[in-house]
Scaffold this motif. Sequence first.
Motif, PDB file in Angstrom:
ATOM      1  N   SER A  65     -88.097  34.556  26.517  1.00  0.00           N
ATOM      2  CA  SER A  65     -88.897  33.782  27.469  1.00  0.00           C
ATOM      3  C   SER A  65     -89.988  32.993  26.759  1.00  0.00           C
ATOM      4  O   SER A  65     -90.290  33.228  25.583  1.00  0.00           O
ATOM      5  N   SER A  66     -90.568  32.062  27.492  1.00  0.00           N
ATOM      6  CA  SER A  66     -91.767  31.385  27.002  1.00  0.00           C
ATOM      7  C   SER A  66     -92.926  32.380  27.034  1.00  0.00           C
ATOM      8  O   SER A  66     -92.869  33.400  27.726  1.00  0.00           O
ATOM      9  N   VAL A  67     -93.969  32.088  26.293  1.00  0.00           N
ATOM     10  CA  VAL A  67     -95.156  32.951  26.251  1.00  0.00           C
ATOM     11  C   VAL A  67     -96.378  32.104  26.602  1.00  0.00           C
ATOM     12  O   VAL A  67     -96.578  31.025  26.032  1.00  0.00           O
ATOM     13  N   PHE A  87     -95.856  28.433  25.400  1.00  0.00           N
ATOM     14  CA  PHE A  87     -95.201  28.131  24.121  1.00  0.00           C
ATOM     15  C   PHE A  87     -93.759  28.611  24.163  1.00  0.00           C
ATOM     16  O   PHE A  87     -93.486  29.801  24.348  1.00  0.00           O
ATOM     17  N   SER A  88     -92.830  27.674  23.979  1.00  0.00           N
ATOM     18  CA  SER A  88     -91.411  27.998  23.895  1.00  0.00           C
ATOM     19  C   SER A  88     -90.951  27.690  22.480  1.00  0.00           C
ATOM     20  O   SER A  88     -90.823  26.525  22.102  1.00  0.00           O
ATOM     21  N   GLY A  89     -90.722  28.707  21.710  1.00  0.00           N
ATOM     22  CA  GLY A  89     -90.336  28.524  20.325  1.00  0.00           C
ATOM     23  C   GLY A  89     -90.420  29.838  19.587  1.00  0.00           C
ATOM     24  O   GLY A  89     -90.321  30.918  20.190  1.00  0.00           O
ATOM     25  N   GLU A  93     -96.122  36.244  16.244  1.00  0.00           N
ATOM     26  CA  GLU A  93     -97.492  36.745  16.378  1.00  0.00           C
ATOM     27  C   GLU A  93     -98.005  36.598  17.805  1.00  0.00           C
ATOM     28  O   GLU A  93     -98.927  37.321  18.220  1.00  0.00           O
ATOM     29  N   ARG A  94     -97.429  35.674  18.568  1.00  0.00           N
ATOM     30  CA  ARG A  94     -97.773  35.488  19.976  1.00  0.00           C
ATOM     31  C   ARG A  94     -96.728  36.115  20.906  1.00  0.00           C
ATOM     32  O   ARG A  94     -96.860  36.054  22.123  1.00  0.00           O
ATOM     33  N   GLY A  95     -95.674  36.681  20.332  1.00  0.00           N
ATOM     34  CA  GLY A  95     -94.614  37.257  21.139  1.00  0.00           C
ATOM     35  C   GLY A  95     -93.533  36.276  21.532  1.00  0.00           C
ATOM     36  O   GLY A  95     -92.667  36.599  22.363  1.00  0.00           O
ATOM     37  N   ALA A  96     -93.545  35.068  20.945  1.00  0.00           N
ATOM     38  CA  ALA A  96     -92.537  34.048  21.239  1.00  0.00           C
ATOM     39  C   ALA A  96     -91.372  34.197  20.263  1.00  0.00           C
ATOM     40  O   ALA A  96     -91.555  34.068  19.053  1.00  0.00           O
ATOM     41  N   LEU A  97     -90.162  34.416  20.808  1.00  0.00           N
ATOM     42  CA  LEU A  97     -89.024  34.765  19.957  1.00  0.00           C
ATOM     43  C   LEU A  97     -87.804  33.885  20.188  1.00  0.00           C
ATOM     44  O   LEU A  97     -86.665  34.319  19.995  1.00  0.00           O
ATOM     45  N   GLY A 378     -91.352  24.587  19.266  1.00  0.00           N
ATOM     46  CA  GLY A 378     -92.193  24.720  18.085  1.00  0.00           C
ATOM     47  C   GLY A 378     -91.814  25.940  17.265  1.00  0.00           C
ATOM     48  O   GLY A 378     -90.956  26.742  17.645  1.00  0.00           O
ATOM     49  N   GLY A 379     -92.446  26.057  16.132  1.00  0.00           N
ATOM     50  CA  GLY A 379     -92.236  27.209  15.273  1.00  0.00           C
ATOM     51  C   GLY A 379     -91.076  27.103  14.314  1.00  0.00           C
ATOM     52  O   GLY A 379     -90.635  28.118  13.761  1.00  0.00           O
TER      53      GLY A 379
END
Length: 415
Positions: A65-67, A87-89, A93-97, A378-379
């Motif tokens: 999911s997005s965070v 954040f979708s990416g 460190e933010r939990g975005a996978l 991103g990412g």
Amino acid sequence: MGEYTLRCAGCGNLLIGGAASCPLDGGLPRTDYIERKFNPRKLPGIWSFIDWLPVDGWNPSTGASSVTYRSSGLAAELGLESLYISFSGYWPERGALMRTCSFKELEAAPTMQMLRDRKAGETLVVASAGNTARAFAEVCSITDQPLILFVPVSSLDRIWTTVEPGRVLVVGVKGDYADAIKLADVLSSRSGFRAEGGARNIARRDGMGTVLLDHVRRFNSLPNHYFQAIGSGTGGIAVWEASMRIIEDGRFGERLPRLQLAQNTPCAPVYNMWHGMGSEESDFDAYGCPEGMHDDVLFNRNPPYAVPGGVRDAVISSGGRIYGIDNSRAVSAQKLFEMSEGIDILPAASVAVAALVDAVESGFVENDDDILLNITGGGVKRLAEDHSRVKLKCDLTVGLRDSEDALSSIEEIFA
């Protein structure tokens, strides 16, 4: 789980048999879920919103999911008190996978689950200029479902996965995204194949709508404004529809977030139509569209703008705006975001950041407004630290003139 009826987003007519269009006014199909209250489940990722997804089951190996988090860096730069970033990416460190680094994964996971639920044994056909193809290739490789991608030759270098590619056939198209769509539509009309559906795909829209749902889950209210860069505008429609479901719940707000949607000028059909400038294909050809754009994934010659339940209805209903962002402003906005937030973003997302800067400078948003900024990708640089990428090979190359033999060959392969 996601039990629903299907209705026309324009006239409200009940639609039967998974119709992609209303026979009365051509309006978009919209899910009318039996569950009226927003009660996220204790499931991973996007599946926590399964009551508002058109699926029967879920796959624990997909559905990142997005965070959403409250910004400090960019918020300080712009003088905003309540800026929230979706954040979708890939940013663990933010939990975005999301390993394909794009919010298109929000579309791919529920679409493939819905196709599996139907048990029709069909092969999905997707046209894409990059991000969507990458997301579907990743998900289909994980779930072992067959997939055919039609991708402009100029965009083939964007198609990769972080897993071993599965039953994915990549067709390079001699032309632009519109040509890829035409060829995908021809193949999809044949037995055994199913079109992804674009804006008319309810799983795609409801999957993207979870961006808004994640914000409400984390912060217990609807934002005043929602910023996103768009190609077709389907993401904006999705958030509008999710907002209406939240308002019906009654616990999180009574007003729709104002949709602040942005396109990359001069290749901006939605922006042109909103401002009464038309969108003739010949006009864009004169500009060399989509070549030279800050991110050409934002260019769609035929967006669902005037269709009932489409972009125009969504923006008018919410009291929003549509921005035109040129390359120089997008580049500046990308640098500003990456410096202030500490993560790389895809070029398309910077167009949304630039629109936010524009809105702040023009006074259209107040410094104490609750604002949700959708960073749609991103990412990529961060991903390289943890995972290798497998570039998908192009299995065949076709043009509109020589497509018949190639499409017949594809039929034989998947027979």
